[in-house]
Design an enzyme around this catalytic site. Structure first.
Site, PDB file in Angstrom:
ATOM      1  N   HIS A 169      13.655 -97.896  38.797  1.00  0.00           N
ATOM      2  CA  HIS A 169      12.624 -98.759  38.232  1.00  0.00           C
ATOM      3  C   HIS A 169      13.227-100.143  37.948  1.00  0.00           C
ATOM      4  O   HIS A 169      14.318-100.241  37.385  1.00  0.00           O
ATOM      5  CB  HIS A 169      12.120 -98.121  36.930  1.00  0.00           C
ATOM      6  N   GLU A 225      -0.050 -90.503  38.438  1.00  0.00           N
ATOM      7  CA  GLU A 225       1.060 -90.092  37.580  1.00  0.00           C
ATOM      8  C   GLU A 225       0.498 -89.382  36.357  1.00  0.00           C
ATOM      9  O   GLU A 225      -0.354 -89.923  35.654  1.00  0.00           O
ATOM     10  CB  GLU A 225       1.915 -91.292  37.137  1.00  0.00           C
ATOM     11  N   GLU A 234      -0.462 -91.293  25.881  1.00  0.00           N
ATOM     12  CA  GLU A 234      -0.556 -92.425  26.797  1.00  0.00           C
ATOM     13  C   GLU A 234      -1.839 -92.438  27.615  1.00  0.00           C
ATOM     14  O   GLU A 234      -2.211 -93.465  28.166  1.00  0.00           O
ATOM     15  CB  GLU A 234       0.683 -92.466  27.708  1.00  0.00           C
ATOM     16  N   ASP A 242       6.348 -86.649  36.367  1.00  0.00           N
ATOM     17  CA  ASP A 242       7.376 -87.356  35.607  1.00  0.00           C
ATOM     18  C   ASP A 242       7.947 -86.351  34.601  1.00  0.00           C
ATOM     19  O   ASP A 242       7.212 -85.780  33.791  1.00  0.00           O
ATOM     20  CB  ASP A 242       6.715 -88.548  34.883  1.00  0.00           C
ATOM     21  N   GLU A 285      13.664 -93.646  36.057  1.00  0.00           N
ATOM     22  CA  GLU A 285      12.896 -94.528  35.179  1.00  0.00           C
ATOM     23  C   GLU A 285      13.457 -94.418  33.769  1.00  0.00           C
ATOM     24  O   GLU A 285      13.471 -93.329  33.191  1.00  0.00           O
ATOM     25  CB  GLU A 285      11.427 -94.093  35.190  1.00  0.00           C
TER      26      GLU A 285
HETATM   27 MN    MN Z   1       6.887 -92.382  34.677  1.00  0.00          MN
END
Ligand code: MN
Length: 281
Positions: free
Chosen positions: A10, A150, A156, A183, A232
């Site tokens: 990232h 994702e 979130e 993720d 990430e």
């Molecule tokens: Mn992510």
């Protein structure tokens, strides 16, 4: 199809913005550390010089991916048509940037505002998500771009928190160029374990974010996944303060991005090699 997964990093490991100097740093450092893919967050893509970025990526032999979430006032999962329309425009602009820099993946929380939702997703909101992403997927297909969903944790997004929910959403969108993006950070919060979701997603898995020291590689090998695995990790040492606060970075785990990037590459490459070896008959 290559035998090993491309390893991504990232851009926020390197730099907090997309000015020409920052893009140059991110591209050169990623290539120097042996990465195959550089992922750009499009939260701050106004400064991004698209043709220069494309050229720089090509010169350094790097592929690119783009990611983003939406915003409270530009959110395709909203009940309000004007908010949905702003979200749709944001996605179209993001698709333009993605295609213009030569990236073939646009992923992230494309389906909602990023942050803790004030209430559950409504039926109207979900229908909007399906309709807008179906249209976007058609435009993306024409430009050679795959869209990723994702899966993010409950703090979130309120649209998809688990692999099962993401598969159901992808089914409803019904486009071949919409894949699932797992993720490990979010999986660790929402899923019962790190293996079942990988197996459930199977050949619809198109992108993986890995940010911590979990041994989730064996499951990727078991389903024969050969797509990107992108490192990430965020620190306020690099991030702009607004984004740093949105991501709840209250405790920095690192301040030297280069040291981190080198170690992460070694760790991921070894993990993938072992995971695939374990999965082999
Ligand atoms: Mn992510």
């Amino acid at each position: 199809m290559t035998d090993t997964n491309p390893i991504g990093i990232h851009a926020l490991v390197w730099v907090g913005d997309t000015s020409p100097a920052s893009v140059q740093t991110a591209v050169r450092q990623s290539a120097a550390c042996g990465y195959d893919i550089l992922e750009f967050s499009l939260h701050d893509s106004l400064n991004l010089d698209r043709s220069a970025t494309r050229k720089l990526l090509e010169e350094n032999g790097l592929r690119a991916a783009c990611s983003r979430g939406l915003a409270r006032d530009a959110d395709i999962s909203s009940d309000h048509p004007t908010v949905v329309a702003r979200g749709q425009r944001l996605l179209q602009e993001s698709l333009d940037v993605t295609a213009d820099i030569g990236a073939t993946v646009l992923t992230g929380a494309l389906y909602s505002a990023f942050g803790k939702a004030p209430a559950p997703l409504t039926k109207t909101g979900r229908d909007k998500v399906v309709g807008v992403l179906k249209e976007l997927a058609a435009e993306a297909a024409a430009r050679g771009v795959t869209l990723g969903l994702e899966i993010c944790n409950r703090y979130e997004t309120n649209v998809v928190n688990t692999a099962r929910e993401a598969l159901a959403l992808a089914d409803d969108i019904g486009s071949d160029n919409v894949m699932i993006h797992l993720d490990t950070y979010h999986m660790n919060i929402e899923e019962d374990d790190l293996v079942t979701p990988v197996k459930d997603v199977g050949d619809r898995l198109g992108y993986v974010h890995i940010g911590e020291n979990h041994r989730g590689f064996g499951a990727l090998g078991a389903i024969g996944y050969r797509g990107p695995v992108t490192f990430e990790s965020f620190s306020s040492a690099v991030l702009a303060s607004g984004l740093s606060n949105d991501l709840a970075i209250w405790r920095n785990l690192w301040d030297d991005g280069e040291d981190l990037a080198r170690k992460a590459h070694t760790f991921i490459a070894a993990g993938l090699a072992n995971g695939h070896a374990i999965a082999a008959p």
